[in-house]
Structure formats: structure tokens, C-alpha cells
Design a protein around this motif. Sequence first.
Motif, short mmCIF file in Angstrom:
data_model
loop_
_atom_site.label_atom_id
_atom_site.label_comp_id
_atom_site.label_asym_id
_atom_site.label_seq_id
_atom_site.Cartn_x
_atom_site.Cartn_y
_atom_site.Cartn_z
N PHE A 4 24.76 -9.08 -22.07
CA PHE A 4 25.47 -8.65 -21.73
C PHE A 4 26.47 -9.38 -22.86
O PHE A 4 26.77 -10.52 -23.12
CB PHE A 4 26.53 -9.59 -20.54
N ASP A 5 26.94 -8.14 -23.71
CA ASP A 5 28.20 -8.04 -24.99
C ASP A 5 29.61 -7.53 -24.69
O ASP A 5 29.80 -6.29 -24.25
CB ASP A 5 27.63 -8.24 -26.06
N GLU A 6 30.64 -8.00 -24.39
CA GLU A 6 31.97 -8.24 -24.51
C GLU A 6 32.14 -6.39 -24.80
O GLU A 6 33.61 -5.76 -24.75
CB GLU A 6 33.22 -8.95 -23.61
N GLU A 7 32.20 -6.95 -26.72
CA GLU A 7 32.39 -6.23 -27.39
C GLU A 7 31.66 -4.23 -26.56
O GLU A 7 32.42 -3.44 -27.53
CB GLU A 7 31.87 -6.21 -28.74
N GLN A 8 30.74 -4.38 -26.61
CA GLN A 8 30.63 -3.30 -25.66
C GLN A 8 29.48 -3.10 -24.69
O GLN A 8 28.45 -1.80 -24.69
CB GLN A 8 28.49 -2.51 -27.16
N ASP A 9 30.02 -3.76 -23.80
CA ASP A 9 29.33 -3.49 -21.81
C ASP A 9 30.79 -3.91 -21.47
O ASP A 9 31.11 -4.03 -21.59
CB ASP A 9 28.41 -4.28 -22.04
N LYS A 10 30.68 -3.38 -20.28
CA LYS A 10 31.64 -3.65 -19.40
C LYS A 10 30.98 -2.76 -17.52
O LYS A 10 29.95 -2.34 -17.39
CB LYS A 10 32.57 -2.32 -19.59
N LEU A 11 31.96 -4.36 -16.76
CA LEU A 11 31.41 -3.95 -15.49
C LEU A 11 32.35 -3.50 -14.63
O LEU A 11 33.38 -3.76 -15.07
CB LEU A 11 30.83 -5.71 -15.64
N PHE A 12 32.22 -2.34 -13.97
CA PHE A 12 33.09 -1.57 -13.05
C PHE A 12 32.74 -2.23 -11.55
O PHE A 12 31.90 -2.35 -11.51
CB PHE A 12 33.21 0.00 -13.47
N LEU A 13 34.20 -2.30 -10.37
CA LEU A 13 33.75 -2.25 -9.65
C LEU A 13 34.68 -1.33 -8.29
O LEU A 13 35.70 -1.35 -9.00
CB LEU A 13 34.55 -4.18 -9.09
N GLU B 32 37.71 4.21 -18.67
CA GLU B 32 37.13 4.25 -20.24
C GLU B 32 36.14 2.80 -20.19
O GLU B 32 35.86 2.25 -20.29
CB GLU B 32 38.50 3.30 -20.76
N PHE B 33 35.10 3.88 -21.33
CA PHE B 33 33.66 4.00 -20.86
C PHE B 33 33.49 2.57 -22.59
O PHE B 33 34.10 2.97 -22.70
CB PHE B 33 32.99 4.86 -21.32
N ALA B 34 32.49 1.43 -22.40
CA ALA B 34 31.82 0.49 -23.45
C ALA B 34 31.21 1.82 -23.49
O ALA B 34 30.45 2.68 -23.29
CB ALA B 34 31.04 -0.55 -22.55
N ASP B 35 30.43 1.10 -25.28
CA ASP B 35 29.73 2.51 -26.14
C ASP B 35 28.33 2.19 -25.70
O ASP B 35 27.78 2.69 -26.16
CB ASP B 35 30.33 1.37 -27.22
N ARG B 36 27.79 0.61 -24.63
CA ARG B 36 27.04 0.27 -24.73
C ARG B 36 26.63 0.47 -23.42
O ARG B 36 25.56 1.79 -22.88
CB ARG B 36 25.72 -0.43 -25.56
N LEU B 37 26.00 -0.44 -22.80
CA LEU B 37 26.04 -0.63 -21.33
C LEU B 37 27.48 -0.41 -19.86
O LEU B 37 28.24 -0.88 -20.44
CB LEU B 37 24.97 -2.22 -21.03
N ASN B 38 27.52 0.47 -19.12
CA ASN B 38 28.68 0.53 -18.35
C ASN B 38 27.76 0.64 -17.02
O ASN B 38 26.91 1.03 -16.63
CB ASN B 38 28.61 2.16 -18.01
N ILE B 39 27.89 -0.59 -16.01
CA ILE B 39 27.21 -1.57 -14.49
C ILE B 39 28.41 -0.95 -13.67
O ILE B 39 29.40 -0.99 -13.80
CB ILE B 39 27.27 -2.40 -14.54
N PHE B 40 28.06 0.01 -13.22
CA PHE B 40 29.04 0.19 -11.66
C PHE B 40 28.47 -0.52 -10.72
O PHE B 40 27.22 -0.39 -10.44
CB PHE B 40 29.33 1.77 -11.70
N THR B 41 28.97 -1.39 -9.36
CA THR B 41 28.79 -1.78 -8.25
C THR B 41 30.15 -1.01 -7.18
O THR B 41 31.07 -0.84 -8.03
CB THR B 41 28.28 -2.98 -8.82
#
Length: 418
Positions: free
Chosen positions: A308-317, A19-28
Motif C-alpha cells: 500500500f502506497d499512500e501516494e497512489q492508493d486509498k482506503l474508503f469506509l 476523489e479516487f487514487a491513481d492506482r488502488l481504491n479499496i471500499f469496505t
Amino acid sequence: MLKELHLKSVGPASQFDVEFADRLNIFTGDNGLGKSFLLEVAWWVLTGNWVDQPAYPQRNTDELPKIISKIITLDDDEEGINYSSKFNFTKQKWQDFQYGVPLLKGVIIFVRVDGSFSIFDPARNDEDAYDFTPDTLWNGLKLKGKVVCNGLIQDWVTWQNQPQKTPFRLLSDVIKQLAPHPDEWIEIGEPTRVSVEDVRDIPTINLPYGNIPITQASAGMKRILGLAYLLVWTWYEHEKASELRRQEPMNQIFLLIDEVESHLHPRWQRVILPSILSVLNELQSNMKVQVLATTHSPLVLASLEPIFDEEQDKLFLFELLGEKVSLDEISWVKQGDTVGWLTSEIFGLKQARSQEAETAIEAAEAWMRYDDMNNFPEHLRSQPQIHQELQKLLPGHDPFWPRWIVTAEKRNAGSSEV
């Protein structure tokens, strides 16, 4: 906007759900677990095009391979529409989307790790994407006998010589914003002839140490210049195409960027993503930006802490758990510096050191706890051996030294008294 992506029996895991964030999606995550693969699938569901080879289903699976996405398109509400595709084993390809290719209200840009780029602009071409190699990005792209892009070298010089200089001023501003530090500024110089074998005038850049043709820039700088040009060219040509079609330019950009830190010095890694977001937001006043980016860099993650704004950004691992690959959203926690990020759950290092130094310190800590030292290599089982190894591996100012020296002295003094 890409809201969700669900993969069944395709890729490194039996199922991925994002489930993607509206702005920033970081995958590591570690190499080979599916970060680049996920971007390629996202590109396909957004554009209907595969960059190279299509994603193939897992072998020996009884499940019907599916790719399901939820996308907000031109005409639907904020809930979005589900698009589903199944793999046809007879034809060896993915069947068309259940509801057709999404009519997205946005331009999609895919920046790949090998220096190539892909652009999908509904105002210019509603079926095929424009795929650039590093060579065609710089020297021009033709499709079906028509010039799709003049290329960085020709456009740069043409824009620089235009009376209005509108795209040139934007290009200059973008390059300045992507520069890593005031002491490492980049300014555009005058074009110059470089070779008797090439009649073109070549753009130049002014750097703190002098003026150089862009063809002689470093790999990292070429990546930055290519990205700057691509962003300006894509939006400039989108506005021109929209004008010819007598329609308003779209108000959304999707940016997929694989290994954002590739070829970049740490100074550049520390500013690249915030700078890209700033640039994209300046292209149009009401621009909506959704970014999907992969990275292995702790500096890239550290650079996002202020924005980083948790309302519109997400971090994935991505993780390998036993023999299974998992993809999970990770709660955003500031780590403060690269050491904090390297030793966090994201990268999972016990210490931000060489493996040899890490083992030596683990042996020292075990010795200080009176642990059984037989679990360590033979050269790390006594205090003198450990001390000799630490002297070889650690700098004199290392923060571990005070604790080690004080503890060793106390134990040695106690042994002497006995």
C-alpha cells in the motif's frame, strides 16, 4: 483515469463525493450501504453502459438527481474533464453526458460478485460492452450473430495447441501467479475428453493431489481460472483489434472488482489483490492500472500492507451514522494481522470472537473493575457464573485466562481474609 465521482440524490445517501487514487481504491463497510452500487455507477460513467438496471434517484427528493464525474480522457490534460448527467423523470433515464461518453485511453473490466463479467474495449466496440454470464464466459458469447468470444474452454485448448503458444504461456503464468502458496500450486495439464455428451476436449489442471478437468474444479478455483482467462483474453483481443485498426494498444486498464474475496479460501484471500496487480502490470511494460475493489475481508486488507502506497492508493469506509450513510476516506494504518483489522475502525468489532465470548469477557472485565453487574444477563453477574461461561467459550490457551485467574484469586483471597 477516474479522478472524481459526485452523486446527488441517487443511491443510499443524499450525496456521495469520492476523489479516487491513481492506482488502488479499496471500499469496505457493512452490507447494504452502497459498495456494489458505487462500482456500478463508476462502470456507467466510464463506459456509458449499465450492467443491469440503471441507478434510480431517491424518492421524494426536491434536489435534481445528478451524476458528475471527472475523468482523464484521450485528449485532455492531467486536470481532467467534468462529465455531468441529470435524471429525466419523464423518460425515466439518465440523460447523456454533458460532453458525451468519455474517450478513454483504456480497457475497462468489471468483475461482479455473482461470477459474471463485463468488458469495455474501445478498440473493439466504442458503444456497447460485452457482458458475460458464467456460462458464456466458459462456453462462448455471440452478439448479433457474430462470435465475440470463443469462451474459456475453446480458447484454452486452441491456445495450448498453437505452435507459438503466446497467449497460452501468458495464461499459464497468470494462473501460477494467482495460486495462493507454493504448496498449493496449479499447473496446466493436457486437455481430455470428459463426457460422451460433450465432444469437446476439456482443459485440465494439475494440482498437488492430482489432475482434474476444469469443469470439475471448486467454485473458488473456477473464479480464479475465469479471472485469469478473462484478463488474458481481454488484452490478447485488444492487441488483435488494435493491430487491425493500425493503432497502438492502449496503455491503461481499469479493473472494477466486487467482493474480491468471494468463494476464496483465506490462503487465496491473502494473495489475490497483490497478484492481480502484478499480473496487470506484466501485460504491457508501461501499463497504468486503476483498481476499484470492494471487500469485507480483513485478510485482503492485511495482504495490502506490504504494497500500500499512500501516494497512489486509498482506503474508503461506508458507515451508517444514525439514519445516514456516509462514505469517507480512511487513513491507512497497518494493523498487523486479521485480529487487528477486525477490531479496527474499519470493521468495528470490540473483539475478534463470537458474540457470546465477547459478552462473557466484557462481564469478566466489569467484575474485575467492581462495576455494577446488573447491566449483564443474569447468568453473568457473579464470579462463578462468569468463570463457568468462560470455560465453555474460551480455549485453554486464550490470552485472557491469566489476567482473569490472577485477579479472581486475589479478590477471593481478600474476601477470605476479611
